[in-house]
Design an enzyme around this catalytic site. Structure first.
Site, PDB file in Angstrom:
ATOM      1  N   ARG A 106      18.404 -32.557  10.144  1.00 27.82           N
ATOM      2  CA  ARG A 106      19.539 -33.241   9.565  1.00 27.82           C
ATOM      3  C   ARG A 106      20.129 -32.407   9.091  1.00 27.82           C
ATOM      4  O   ARG A 106      19.506 -31.114   8.572  1.00 27.82           O
ATOM      5  CB  ARG A 106      18.860 -33.960   8.310  1.00 27.82           C
ATOM      6  N   THR A 379      26.761 -42.535  15.971  1.00 19.83           N
ATOM      7  CA  THR A 379      25.783 -41.689  15.785  1.00 19.83           C
ATOM      8  C   THR A 379      25.288 -42.807  17.242  1.00 19.83           C
ATOM      9  O   THR A 379      25.795 -43.072  18.106  1.00 19.83           O
ATOM     10  CB  THR A 379      25.200 -42.657  15.760  1.00 19.83           C
ATOM     11  N   THR A 397      23.434 -37.220  15.306  1.00 21.54           N
ATOM     12  CA  THR A 397      24.748 -37.651  15.040  1.00 21.54           C
ATOM     13  C   THR A 397      25.565 -36.774  14.350  1.00 21.54           C
ATOM     14  O   THR A 397      24.933 -36.008  14.523  1.00 21.54           O
ATOM     15  CB  THR A 397      24.630 -38.630  13.498  1.00 21.54           C
ATOM     16  N   SER A 451      21.079 -42.081   7.431  1.00 17.22           N
ATOM     17  CA  SER A 451      20.229 -44.372   7.239  1.00 17.22           C
ATOM     18  C   SER A 451      19.663 -44.783   8.758  1.00 17.22           C
ATOM     19  O   SER A 451      19.033 -45.544   9.280  1.00 17.22           O
ATOM     20  CB  SER A 451      21.648 -45.185   8.003  1.00 17.22           C
ATOM     21  N   GLY A 471      25.756 -46.470  11.312  1.00 13.64           N
ATOM     22  CA  GLY A 471      25.888 -46.418  10.408  1.00 13.64           C
ATOM     23  C   GLY A 471      24.808 -47.333   9.262  1.00 13.64           C
ATOM     24  O   GLY A 471      23.822 -46.974   9.680  1.00 13.64           O
TER      25      GLY A 471
END
Length: 568
Positions: A106, A379, A397, A451, A471
């Protein structure tokens, strides 16, 4: 006793009395078989990416090498949804030792992050800053994640796994209608940045069908990554271009931000439901916690004994409560303490279930307020099972379409706009309508809540690899996919089924056209649910494995014709 204090009492009791309801790593009889299926399956959002995965498998690679090939090729052919300027979360299953691991690539906030920059004069989030331009971009994690997966789990050199993406970037490809439509939708934003316009607006115009997109700068960026590994992106020429370009355009990245980025390996969450083991994403994904909480609530019902309306009502009410907790508690585990033992406890689920009326919706404003705009689809996800039984579920994403719409000059890389996924103003909705607390406030080096919910479902006879973009709807899509798999649907049936979604706030049920018949819709409305029809959403990619026959099945969401699920 007030509503709020009674809710807190349920939570506190669960936390003090009960241990986690998440299963331990090796206490169920639903582990995958010791022998793989003997062939492979890949489902991704683009046929070029799926074929890239099989190309690498054909050169002796495993599922993890294929994942690098699929991810990097998507970074070339689906830049509206993912790319080297973004990040990913991947769930890996290694067959040799039956190990599941979660790879967290991330994005992170830069060291100079300042919340005040993202707040408008009206005290609300300034979407112009948080979703457009370099200030909206977190430090990318995808390149480091690809190197990590290749080095720790793959069999092939990174140069081999990245070769298909480099080739497509150099030789070009013809973007599909979805890609071209995204360019048209964001023409004005893309035109603001010279390097972005140079990539996607030939002659200053939106390209039409048949246009060939060649990306020599991106090819060179990929070549440096292939030759130098992690340093080929986070140091050297690429890093210099990224820092100089972002700072020239008003951003705040530094060389230290890039050099200090680290991939995190985390223990996945596991929950048992109706004889199946679900392995899913831990924080900083919010998806796995929400899915586990919903399944724990639903575990106390026999949905098969109910009519469609009442079964759906219970699923919606479980969604409502899980998203309330999602907004309240979750964040980056390296920065905040979260009551996961409470949230994942079956006793806590028992308490939540007791607050659900069997035939009446609970208005969200009657639940304690949590510190939720239309959900988006920007994404991508792919699923892989190889011949040995190794598995990958990976969701990638850049946040909104084309992320920040800003290309760092000389790199060909679209930067993400993931800063909008932080709770920039606690209690105010982000672009997906989700409201966050201070647990998800930005801090230097912190990962924003996501998410993304890549998941495995292990049964005695069948296994599924599942995930989707979307999302906030990712969570409910994956949940509904898990339930459909447990009900016996194949990969095509799972990806094609109609969807519904509730995320606590706004207090409504988003529904695809045709998801409910008239009688069911009227019954849900009579219970107090507000149904809002919206256009179909999601781009789910699923692979399933029947252990009894060895059969693999792969399917890409029929809502998006560019995807390809393939068994070979």
């Amino acid at each position: 006793m007030t509503r709020l204090s009674s809710w807190r009492l349920i939570a506190a009791s669960a936390f003090l009395v009960a241990g986690t309801g998440v299963a331990s790593a090796r206490d169920a009889a639903t582990d995958t078989p010791s022998r793989g299926p003997g062939h492979a399956a890949i489902a991704s959002a683009n046929f070029l990416a799926t074929n890239a995965g099989f190309e690498v498998l054909g050169k002796g690679g495993n599922a993890f090498d294929a994942a690098v090939a699929v991810s990097s090729t998507l970074a070339v052919v689906e830049q509206q949804s993912s790319g080297l300027g973004g990040g990913f979360m991947a769930l890996l299953h290694r067959a040799s030792d039956n190990r599941d691991v979660f790879v967290d690539a991330r994005e992170t906030a830069p060291r100079a992050v300042d919340m005040k920059v993202y707040v408008g004069k009206d005290g609300k989030p300034n979407r112009e800053v948080s979703t457009r331009g370099p200030l909206s971009a977190g430090i990318p994690g995808e390149p480091a994640g690809l190197v990590w997966v290749a080095q720790h789990y793959g069999k092939l050199p990174l140069s081999v796994s990245l070769a298909p993406a480099i080739r497509v970037a150099k030789e070009g490809f013809q973007p599909d209608s979805r890609f071209l439509g995204a360019i048209a939708d964001h023409k004005d934003d893309l035109a603001r940045y010279p390097a972005s316009a140079a990539v996607l607006l030939p002659g200053g115009n939106v390209p039409t069908a048949g246009w060939t997109l060649k990306q020599p700068d991106l090819a060179r960026t990929l070549e440096r990554l292939a030759a130098q590994g992690r340093d080929g992106f986070y140091k050297g020429e690429t890093a210099k271009l990224l820092v100089s370009s972002t700072r020239k355009a008003g951003g705040n990245w530094t060389a230290a931000d890039l050099e200090s980025y680290t991939v995190k390996e985390r223990e996945p969450l596991r929950v048992d439901y109706k004889g199946y083991r679900i392995v899913t994403a831990p924080p900083p994904s919010s998806g796995g916690v929400a899915i586990a909480e919903i399944l724990n609530i639903l575990g106390g019902y026999d949905l098969t004994r109910l009519d469609v309306a009442h079964a759906t009502h219970l699923v919606i009410e479980a969604m409502r409560r899980a998203f309330r907790d999602h907004n309240e508690y979750l964040g980056d585990p390296d920065f905040v303490k979260m009551p996961l033992d409470m949230l994942l406890s079956t006793y806590y689920a028992d308490g939540l279930r007791a607050t659900i009326s069997p035939d009446k919706a609970t208005p969200s404003d009657l639940l304690p307020t949590a510190m939720a705009s239309e959900p988006g689809m920007h994404t991508t996800h792919f699923s892989v099972i190889d011949a040995d039984g190794n598995m990958v579920a990976s969701t990638l994403t850049v946040n909104l379409e084309f992320g920040s719409t800003f290309v760092a000059e000389g790199t060909g890389v679209f930067l993400n706009d993931e800063m909008d996924d932080f709770a920039l103003v606690p209690g105010q909705p982000n672009a997906f309508g989700l409201r966050g607390s201070l647990a998800n406030a930005p801090e230097p080096g912190k990962r924003m809540l996501s998410s993304m919910s890549p998941s495995f479902v292990f049964g005695a006879d069948r296994t599924a690899v599942i995930g989707s973009p979307g999302g906030s709807t990712i969570i409910t899509q994956v949940l509904e996919g898990i339930l459909a798999f447990i009900d016996g649907k194949d990969a095509s049936g799972i990806t094609a089924q109609k969807r519904f979604h509730h995320q606590y706030l706004p207090d409504r049920v988003d529904v695809e056209p045709g998801v409910f018949d008239d009688a069911t819709a009227k019954a849900l409305t009579a219970m107090g649910h507000v149904l809002k029809e919206r256009s179909p959403w999601g781009f789910m990619n699923v692979v399933t494995w029947d252990h009894r026959t060895g059969k693999l099945d792969a399917a890409s969401d029929p809502r998006r014709p560019s995807g390809l699920g393939k068994v070979q």
